[in-house]
Design a protein around this motif. Structure first.
Motif, PDB file in Angstrom:
ATOM      1  N   GLU A  80       0.840  -1.209   0.000  1.00  0.00           N
ATOM      2  CA  GLU A  80       0.000   0.000   0.000  1.00  0.00           C
ATOM      3  C   GLU A  80       0.871   1.254   0.000  1.00  0.00           C
ATOM      4  OE1 GLU A  80      -2.842  -0.141   3.168  1.00  0.00           O
ATOM      5  OE2 GLU A  80      -3.492  -2.153   2.594  1.00  0.00           O
ATOM      6  N   VAL A  81       1.981   1.205   0.755  1.00  0.00           N
ATOM      7  CA  VAL A  81       2.902   2.344   0.791  1.00  0.00           C
ATOM      8  C   VAL A  81       3.458   2.581  -0.616  1.00  0.00           C
ATOM      9  CG1 VAL A  81       5.101   3.202   1.725  1.00  0.00           C
ATOM     10  CG2 VAL A  81       3.518   1.954   3.217  1.00  0.00           C
ATOM     11  N   ARG A  82       3.888   1.506  -1.260  1.00  0.00           N
ATOM     12  CA  ARG A  82       4.436   1.606  -2.625  1.00  0.00           C
ATOM     13  C   ARG A  82       3.424   2.224  -3.577  1.00  0.00           C
ATOM     14  NH1 ARG A  82       7.003  -2.772  -6.014  1.00  0.00           N
ATOM     15  NH2 ARG A  82       5.079  -3.918  -5.678  1.00  0.00           N
ATOM     16  N   LEU A  83       2.195   1.718  -3.495  1.00  0.00           N
ATOM     17  CA  LEU A  83       1.153   2.195  -4.404  1.00  0.00           C
ATOM     18  C   LEU A  83       0.821   3.662  -4.131  1.00  0.00           C
ATOM     19  CD1 LEU A  83      -0.816   1.591  -6.650  1.00  0.00           C
ATOM     20  CD2 LEU A  83      -2.334   0.476  -5.012  1.00  0.00           C
ATOM     21  N   ALA A  84       0.658   4.006  -2.844  1.00  0.00           N
ATOM     22  CA  ALA A  84       0.267   5.377  -2.488  1.00  0.00           C
ATOM     23  C   ALA A  84       1.351   6.383  -2.874  1.00  0.00           C
ATOM     24  CB  ALA A  84      -0.037   5.473  -0.991  1.00  0.00           C
ATOM     25  N   VAL A  85       2.608   6.054  -2.583  1.00  0.00           N
ATOM     26  CA  VAL A  85       3.677   7.007  -2.912  1.00  0.00           C
ATOM     27  C   VAL A  85       3.841   7.096  -4.432  1.00  0.00           C
ATOM     28  CG1 VAL A  85       5.744   5.521  -2.829  1.00  0.00           C
ATOM     29  CG2 VAL A  85       5.902   7.868  -2.092  1.00  0.00           C
ATOM     30  N   GLY A  86       3.617   5.988  -5.126  1.00  0.00           N
ATOM     31  CA  GLY A  86       3.669   6.001  -6.592  1.00  0.00           C
ATOM     32  C   GLY A  86       2.593   6.898  -7.168  1.00  0.00           C
ATOM     33  N   GLU A  87       1.390   6.791  -6.611  1.00  0.00           N
ATOM     34  CA  GLU A  87       0.283   7.634  -7.084  1.00  0.00           C
ATOM     35  C   GLU A  87       0.597   9.114  -6.840  1.00  0.00           C
ATOM     36  OE1 GLU A  87      -2.165   6.725  -8.818  1.00  0.00           O
ATOM     37  OE2 GLU A  87      -2.349   4.578  -8.491  1.00  0.00           O
ATOM     38  N   ALA A  88       1.094   9.417  -5.637  1.00  0.00           N
ATOM     39  CA  ALA A  88       1.378  10.814  -5.292  1.00  0.00           C
ATOM     40  C   ALA A  88       2.482  11.373  -6.190  1.00  0.00           C
ATOM     41  CB  ALA A  88       1.769  10.927  -3.816  1.00  0.00           C
ATOM     42  N   CYS A  89       3.512  10.561  -6.450  1.00  0.00           N
ATOM     43  CA  CYS A  89       4.623  11.031  -7.285  1.00  0.00           C
ATOM     44  C   CYS A  89       4.191  11.154  -8.753  1.00  0.00           C
ATOM     45  CB  CYS A  89       5.828  10.096  -7.172  1.00  0.00           C
ATOM     46  SG  CYS A  89       6.647  10.202  -5.577  1.00  0.00           S
ATOM     47  N   SER A  90       3.386  10.208  -9.236  1.00  0.00           N
ATOM     48  CA  SER A  90       2.899  10.285 -10.627  1.00  0.00           C
ATOM     49  C   SER A  90       2.098  11.570 -10.815  1.00  0.00           C
ATOM     50  CB  SER A  90       1.984   9.110 -10.963  1.00  0.00           C
ATOM     51  OG  SER A  90       2.652   7.902 -10.787  1.00  0.00           O
ATOM     52  N   ARG A  91       1.279  11.872  -9.814  1.00  0.00           N
ATOM     53  CA  ARG A  91       0.444  13.072  -9.872  1.00  0.00           C
ATOM     54  C   ARG A  91       1.337  14.323  -9.914  1.00  0.00           C
ATOM     55  NH1 ARG A  91      -1.560  16.480  -5.871  1.00  0.00           N
ATOM     56  NH2 ARG A  91      -3.531  17.503  -6.406  1.00  0.00           N
ATOM     57  N   ALA A  92       2.351  14.347  -9.040  1.00  0.00           N
ATOM     58  CA  ALA A  92       3.250  15.511  -8.991  1.00  0.00           C
ATOM     59  C   ALA A  92       4.000  15.660 -10.320  1.00  0.00           C
ATOM     60  CB  ALA A  92       4.234  15.363  -7.830  1.00  0.00           C
ATOM     61  N   VAL A  93       4.488  14.541 -10.875  1.00  0.00           N
ATOM     62  CA  VAL A  93       5.199  14.584 -12.158  1.00  0.00           C
ATOM     63  C   VAL A  93       4.261  15.125 -13.247  1.00  0.00           C
ATOM     64  CG1 VAL A  93       6.172  13.146 -14.008  1.00  0.00           C
ATOM     65  CG2 VAL A  93       6.886  12.776 -11.644  1.00  0.00           C
ATOM     66  N   GLY A  94       3.028  14.619 -13.268  1.00  0.00           N
ATOM     67  CA  GLY A  94       2.048  15.072 -14.255  1.00  0.00           C
ATOM     68  C   GLY A  94       1.793  16.566 -14.142  1.00  0.00           C
ATOM     69  N   LEU A  95       1.671  17.061 -12.916  1.00  0.00           N
ATOM     70  CA  LEU A  95       1.410  18.484 -12.695  1.00  0.00           C
ATOM     71  C   LEU A  95       2.603  19.322 -13.165  1.00  0.00           C
ATOM     72  CD1 LEU A  95      -0.273  18.387  -9.154  1.00  0.00           C
ATOM     73  CD2 LEU A  95      -1.338  19.178 -11.261  1.00  0.00           C
ATOM     74  N   HIS A  96       3.823  18.875 -12.832  1.00  0.00           N
ATOM     75  CA  HIS A  96       5.015  19.626 -13.247  1.00  0.00           C
ATOM     76  C   HIS A  96       5.131  19.661 -14.771  1.00  0.00           C
ATOM     77  CE1 HIS A  96       7.747  20.062  -9.475  1.00  0.00           C
ATOM     78  NE2 HIS A  96       6.465  20.122  -9.141  1.00  0.00           N
ATOM     79  N   VAL A  97       4.895  18.503 -15.395  1.00  0.00           N
ATOM     80  CA  VAL A  97       5.037  18.427 -16.861  1.00  0.00           C
ATOM     81  C   VAL A  97       3.986  19.302 -17.551  1.00  0.00           C
ATOM     82  CG1 VAL A  97       4.836  16.891 -18.868  1.00  0.00           C
ATOM     83  CG2 VAL A  97       6.149  16.155 -16.872  1.00  0.00           C
ATOM     84  N   SER A  98       2.717  19.181 -17.105  1.00  0.00           N
ATOM     85  CA  SER A  98       1.665  19.920 -17.805  1.00  0.00           C
ATOM     86  C   SER A  98       1.734  21.426 -17.544  1.00  0.00           C
ATOM     87  CB  SER A  98       0.281  19.368 -17.463  1.00  0.00           C
ATOM     88  OG  SER A  98       0.064  19.414 -16.083  1.00  0.00           O
ATOM     89  N   ASN A  99       2.418  21.817 -16.472  1.00  0.00           N
ATOM     90  CA  ASN A  99       2.535  23.249 -16.177  1.00  0.00           C
ATOM     91  C   ASN A  99       3.932  23.797 -16.489  1.00  0.00           C
ATOM     92  OD1 ASN A  99      -0.099  24.223 -14.694  1.00  0.00           O
ATOM     93  ND2 ASN A  99       0.342  22.164 -13.955  1.00  0.00           N
ATOM     94  N   ASN A 100       4.745  22.974 -17.175  1.00  0.00           N
ATOM     95  CA  ASN A 100       6.115  23.383 -17.518  1.00  0.00           C
ATOM     96  C   ASN A 100       6.921  23.874 -16.313  1.00  0.00           C
ATOM     97  OD1 ASN A 100       5.916  22.844 -20.317  1.00  0.00           O
ATOM     98  ND2 ASN A 100       4.702  24.724 -20.537  1.00  0.00           N
ATOM     99  N   VAL A 101       6.828  23.141 -15.227  1.00  0.00           N
ATOM    100  CA  VAL A 101       7.612  23.491 -14.032  1.00  0.00           C
ATOM    101  C   VAL A 101       8.896  22.659 -14.070  1.00  0.00           C
ATOM    102  CG1 VAL A 101       7.668  23.394 -11.508  1.00  0.00           C
ATOM    103  CG2 VAL A 101       5.572  24.077 -12.681  1.00  0.00           C
ATOM    104  N   SER A 102      10.039  23.329 -14.067  1.00  0.00           N
ATOM    105  CA  SER A 102      11.304  22.588 -14.211  1.00  0.00           C
ATOM    106  C   SER A 102      11.857  22.112 -12.868  1.00  0.00           C
ATOM    107  CB  SER A 102      12.336  23.458 -14.928  1.00  0.00           C
ATOM    108  OG  SER A 102      12.509  24.650 -14.204  1.00  0.00           O
ATOM    109  N   ALA A 103      11.300  22.610 -11.775  1.00  0.00           N
ATOM    110  CA  ALA A 103      11.796  22.232 -10.443  1.00  0.00           C
ATOM    111  C   ALA A 103      11.570  20.738 -10.194  1.00  0.00           C
ATOM    112  CB  ALA A 103      11.051  23.051  -9.387  1.00  0.00           C
TER     113      ALA A 103
END
Lengths: 149, 113
Positions: free
Chosen positions: A38-61
């Protein structure tokens, strides 16, 4: 006290690394073996979401993952640097084409799916967002003594 | 572990054997495979997930997308697995009610309902 901090470029292939690191640190912190998936899945979901947000908003950080080991619980924080809130929405809305709107709708759907999975998986979860970025904090109880080196 | 994909035909069904981890990085490969099969006229798909170690919401999205595509051609998409590990995410999202889930490829290939 923060046990481990992980910064990674917002690329999908690094999400697996974040999952592996989080699961390894959670195991050492004393999180029950049965809950590690569950930890693996939850952290994966949170990180995928963050990556998606950075990519779609052109955030380089980079995306920041903080793994915190307390006496009775293990917490994970996943932080993105995408501004949220009414002012940010107004900025994002300016000059969009219909294609971009459709892409945004698809991205938003995936984003909500990820959050839904996290809410279903984790009992103690908090999602915050302001003009400096978003943060997902999740925690799990730890059992008895942590694994010794 | 990366994603492995292979396909074979059994009668009028196409079996897609998937192995490894389906996540935000690897899911596009699975999406491409399913889209290609449907474009080539394979509308009855069996996705064998016995070798899948990890599946997240991105992977679920791809499977739902595949289901939509085959249904547009009155086809079917059946899943095969025996492990508890990936069942949880299906339960949380309620998708156990959307996909026919089988415990063996033979079972999925012969299913008609």
């Amino acid at each position: 006290m923060a046990t481990v901090e992980l910064l990674f470029s917002a690329l999908p292939n690094h999400v697996r690394t974040a999952r592996l690191v989080a699961a390894a640190v959670a195991r050492r912190a004393g999180v029950d073996e049965a809950v590690l998936d569950e930890v693996r899945l939850a952290v994966g979901e949170a990180c995928s979401r963050a990556v998606g947000l950075h990519v779609s908003n052109n955030v380089s950080a980079p995306v920041k993952v903080t793994l915190i080991e307390d006496e009775k619980k293990f917490s994970i924080q996943v932080a993105d640097e995408v501004p949220h809130g009414p002012a940010a929405a107004q900025r994002n809305g300016r000059g969009e084409t219909s294609g971009a709107v459709l892409d945004d709708a698809a991205a938003e759907e995936e984003d909500e799916m990820g959050l839904a999975v996290i809410s279903g998986l984790v009992d103690d979860v908090e999602v915050k967002a302001d003009e400096t970025g978003g943060l997902i904090r999740m925690s799990w109880p730890t059992t008895t003594a942590a694994v010794l080196p | 572990m990366d994603l492995s994909l292979s396909t074979r035909t059994v009668g009028d069904r196409t079996v897609v054997e998937v192995g490894g981890e389906i996540d935000v990085y690897t899911a596009p490969k699975l999406r491409e495979q399913l889209v290609e099969l449907v474009n080539d006229g394979s509308y009855h798909l069996v996705v064998d997930m016995e070798g899948v170690d990890f599946l997240d919401s991105t992977g679920l999205g791809v499977l739902v997308g595949g289901l939509k595509r085959v249904r547009a051609h009155e086809g079917s998409l059946r899943l095969v697995w025996n492990q508890e590990r990936i069942l949880k995410i299906f339960r949380i999202t309620g998708l156990t009610k959307v996909f026919p889930i089988h415990t063996s490829v033979d079972d999925a290939v012969s299913a008609t309902d």
